[in-house]
Design a protein around this motif. Structure first.
Motif, PDB file in Angstrom:
ATOM      1  N   ARG A  99      39.383 102.893  88.051  1.00 12.78           N
ATOM      2  CA  ARG A  99      39.814 102.939  86.648  1.00 12.78           C
ATOM      3  C   ARG A  99      40.182 101.552  86.149  1.00 12.78           C
ATOM      4  O   ARG A  99      39.857 101.183  85.015  1.00 12.78           O
ATOM      5  CB  ARG A  99      41.023 103.873  86.511  1.00 12.78           C
ATOM      6  CG  ARG A  99      40.680 105.343  86.619  1.00 12.78           C
ATOM      7  CD  ARG A  99      41.913 106.190  86.386  1.00 12.78           C
ATOM      8  NE  ARG A  99      41.640 107.606  86.557  1.00 12.78           N
ATOM      9  CZ  ARG A  99      42.549 108.560  86.445  1.00 12.78           C
ATOM     10  NH1 ARG A  99      43.799 108.240  86.158  1.00 12.78           N
ATOM     11  NH2 ARG A  99      42.228 109.834  86.610  1.00 12.78           N
ATOM     12  N   HIS A 157      37.065  99.595  85.488  1.00  9.69           N
ATOM     13  CA  HIS A 157      36.447 100.046  84.238  1.00  9.69           C
ATOM     14  C   HIS A 157      37.175  99.476  83.026  1.00  9.69           C
ATOM     15  O   HIS A 157      36.538  99.008  82.065  1.00  9.69           O
ATOM     16  CB  HIS A 157      36.452 101.573  84.200  1.00  9.69           C
ATOM     17  CG  HIS A 157      35.830 102.149  82.968  1.00  9.69           C
ATOM     18  ND1 HIS A 157      34.491 102.019  82.673  1.00  9.69           N
ATOM     19  CD2 HIS A 157      36.368 102.852  81.938  1.00  9.69           C
ATOM     20  CE1 HIS A 157      34.222 102.614  81.524  1.00  9.69           C
ATOM     21  NE2 HIS A 157      35.347 103.127  81.055  1.00  9.69           N
ATOM     22  N   GLN A 158      38.506  99.490  83.069  1.00 11.40           N
ATOM     23  CA  GLN A 158      39.273  98.924  81.964  1.00 11.40           C
ATOM     24  C   GLN A 158      39.051  97.418  81.839  1.00 11.40           C
ATOM     25  O   GLN A 158      38.986  96.872  80.732  1.00 11.40           O
ATOM     26  CB  GLN A 158      40.765  99.222  82.164  1.00 11.40           C
ATOM     27  CG  GLN A 158      41.128 100.693  82.045  1.00 11.40           C
ATOM     28  CD  GLN A 158      40.905 101.234  80.647  1.00 11.40           C
ATOM     29  OE1 GLN A 158      41.025 100.505  79.662  1.00 11.40           O
ATOM     30  NE2 GLN A 158      40.577 102.510  80.555  1.00 11.40           N
ATOM     31  N   GLN A 159      38.913  96.742  82.968  1.00 13.29           N
ATOM     32  CA  GLN A 159      38.651  95.306  82.926  1.00 13.29           C
ATOM     33  C   GLN A 159      37.282  95.006  82.324  1.00 13.29           C
ATOM     34  O   GLN A 159      37.123  94.026  81.589  1.00 13.29           O
ATOM     35  CB  GLN A 159      38.749  94.720  84.334  1.00 13.29           C
ATOM     36  CG  GLN A 159      40.160  94.678  84.894  1.00 13.29           C
ATOM     37  CD  GLN A 159      40.202  94.134  86.302  1.00 13.29           C
ATOM     38  OE1 GLN A 159      39.212  93.617  86.807  1.00 13.29           O
ATOM     39  NE2 GLN A 159      41.347  94.263  86.953  1.00 13.29           N
ATOM     40  N   CYS A 160      36.289  95.841  82.620  1.00 16.44           N
ATOM     41  CA  CYS A 160      34.959  95.641  82.034  1.00 16.44           C
ATOM     42  C   CYS A 160      34.993  95.842  80.520  1.00 16.44           C
ATOM     43  O   CYS A 160      34.387  95.066  79.762  1.00 16.44           O
ATOM     44  CB  CYS A 160      33.960  96.596  82.680  1.00 16.44           C
ATOM     45  SG  CYS A 160      33.623  96.273  84.413  1.00 16.44           S
ATOM     46  N   ILE A 161      35.705  96.870  80.073  1.00 21.13           N
ATOM     47  CA  ILE A 161      35.823  97.097  78.630  1.00 21.13           C
ATOM     48  C   ILE A 161      36.556  95.939  77.967  1.00 21.13           C
ATOM     49  O   ILE A 161      36.160  95.448  76.898  1.00 21.13           O
ATOM     50  CB  ILE A 161      36.552  98.431  78.367  1.00 21.13           C
ATOM     51  CG1 ILE A 161      35.711  99.601  78.874  1.00 21.13           C
ATOM     52  CG2 ILE A 161      36.847  98.597  76.882  1.00 21.13           C
ATOM     53  CD1 ILE A 161      36.399 100.942  78.753  1.00 21.13           C
ATOM     54  N   ARG A 162      37.620  95.477  78.622  1.00 19.08           N
ATOM     55  CA  ARG A 162      38.377  94.359  78.068  1.00 19.08           C
ATOM     56  C   ARG A 162      37.541  93.079  78.048  1.00 19.08           C
ATOM     57  O   ARG A 162      37.637  92.275  77.114  1.00 19.08           O
ATOM     58  CB  ARG A 162      39.636  94.155  78.913  1.00 19.08           C
ATOM     59  CG  ARG A 162      40.568  93.080  78.391  1.00 19.08           C
ATOM     60  CD  ARG A 162      41.056  93.420  77.012  1.00 19.08           C
ATOM     61  NE  ARG A 162      41.894  92.366  76.468  1.00 19.08           N
ATOM     62  CZ  ARG A 162      42.078  92.158  75.185  1.00 19.08           C
ATOM     63  NH1 ARG A 162      41.471  92.925  74.291  1.00 19.08           N
ATOM     64  NH2 ARG A 162      42.858  91.191  74.763  1.00 19.08           N
ATOM     65  N   LYS A 222      34.300  92.877  77.630  1.00 17.47           N
ATOM     66  CA  LYS A 222      33.373  92.967  76.496  1.00 17.47           C
ATOM     67  C   LYS A 222      34.079  92.647  75.182  1.00 17.47           C
ATOM     68  O   LYS A 222      33.521  91.964  74.314  1.00 17.47           O
ATOM     69  CB  LYS A 222      32.762  94.364  76.445  1.00 17.47           C
ATOM     70  CG  LYS A 222      31.811  94.663  77.589  1.00 17.47           C
ATOM     71  CD  LYS A 222      31.229  96.062  77.469  1.00 17.47           C
ATOM     72  CE  LYS A 222      30.271  96.355  78.614  1.00 17.47           C
ATOM     73  NZ  LYS A 222      29.699  97.724  78.525  1.00 17.47           N
ATOM     74  N   GLN A 223      35.303  93.135  75.035  1.00 18.24           N
ATOM     75  CA  GLN A 223      36.054  92.830  73.816  1.00 18.24           C
ATOM     76  C   GLN A 223      36.361  91.334  73.712  1.00 18.24           C
ATOM     77  O   GLN A 223      36.249  90.739  72.631  1.00 18.24           O
ATOM     78  CB  GLN A 223      37.349  93.642  73.801  1.00 18.24           C
ATOM     79  CG  GLN A 223      37.141  95.144  73.714  1.00 18.24           C
ATOM     80  CD  GLN A 223      38.442  95.910  73.804  1.00 18.24           C
ATOM     81  OE1 GLN A 223      39.512  95.313  74.006  1.00 18.24           O
ATOM     82  NE2 GLN A 223      38.382  97.226  73.658  1.00 18.24           N
ATOM     83  N   LYS A 238      33.184  89.428  72.743  1.00 14.92           N
ATOM     84  CA  LYS A 238      32.899  89.562  71.315  1.00 14.92           C
ATOM     85  C   LYS A 238      33.837  88.691  70.481  1.00 14.92           C
ATOM     86  O   LYS A 238      33.408  88.028  69.521  1.00 14.92           O
ATOM     87  CB  LYS A 238      33.037  91.026  70.904  1.00 14.92           C
ATOM     88  CG  LYS A 238      32.665  91.306  69.468  1.00 14.92           C
ATOM     89  CD  LYS A 238      32.780  92.787  69.158  1.00 14.92           C
ATOM     90  CE  LYS A 238      32.429  93.069  67.697  1.00 14.92           C
ATOM     91  NZ  LYS A 238      32.558  94.522  67.381  1.00 14.92           N
TER      92      LYS A 238
END
Length: 234
Positions: free
Chosen positions: A113, A116-121, A123-124, A127
């Motif tokens: 988990r 996964h949160q690190q990957c989403i972060r 990407k943010q 950007k």
């Protein structure tokens, strides 16, 4: 003196300690207050928790389950040590393996988990970094143009010339645009530069003990060379 004791507010006192250390043997084979039949019933366990069920739990549930397994592990280790002292076989020796496997799977679910949160972060942040680079480039070009206009305005000797008035108006518009870009860049800089600060998620390892795990020499008091030794006056 008796009247003072009579009207003095009495503080409730409990002789039972509230430290929770009795949970290390309560309900186990080392508990003298639990009957043997209930001990056998409590020691009967099933399979360890599978990963697909642990993935459906929230973080608070996983945390509670992990510490429950930790207390069970300490209880079983105490029973195993007592069995070794008595030169006997530990009762229900397969329970410890199941508890350790459950704890390992809980840490695996939490780690996945977190990844996964690190990957989403990430990407943010990527950007935001791209948007920040566009604004930084635009602001750099505007500052270069503003320096050129200020140099022309300073060099111009005519006070009422049409060119100088246009340069002044253009410089004021550029300054307003630079201020607007600066307001947009403040949250983007804060969001993209926070990776330079240490984060506990990247430093702290999962362990039974709280705190940061380091193997540096400075963190071991017994190996410190700078420790002051007591002076002897004799």
């Amino acid at each position: 003196m008796n009247l003072i004791r009579l009207f003095r507010p009495q503080i409730p006192f409990s002789a039972i300690p509230k430290r929770g250390i009795e949970e290390l043997w309560k309900g186990g084979y080392l508990d003298p207050e639990t009957p043997f039949g209930q001990k056998e019933k409590l020691s009967t366990t099933g399979y360890p928790w599978p990963s697909y069920l642990l993935r459906q739990k929230s973080f608070e549930d996983l945390r509670s389950l992990y510490f429950s397994c930790l207390k069970e592990k300490n209880l079983l280790l105490g029973e195993r040590w007592a069995a070794y002292q008595n030169h006997t076989k530990p009762p229900k020796h397969g329970r410890l393996k199941k508890v350790k496997l459950t704890m390992k799977r809980i840490l695996g679910v939490i780690t996945r988990r977190e990844i996964h949160q690190q990957c989403i972060r990430a990407k943010q942040i990527l950007k935001a970094q791209e948007e920040k680079e566009v604004l930084e480039t635009r602001m750099f070009k505007l500052k270069e143009l503003l320096n050129e206009l200020n140099f022309k305005i300073k060099r111009s000797k005519l006070e009422d010339s049409l060119a100088k008035t246009g340069w002044i108006n253009t410089a004021s518009r550029i300054e307003a645009e630079i201020e607007e870009i600066e307001m947009k860049l403040q949250p983007l800089r804060k969001e993209t530069l926070q990776l330079r600060t240490p984060n506990w998620r990247y430093e702290k390892k999962y362990s039974d003990l709280p705190g940061r795990i380091t193997w540096n020499k400075d963190y071991i008091p017994a190996l410190r060379n700078v420790m002051r030794r007591p002076f002897k006056f004799y």
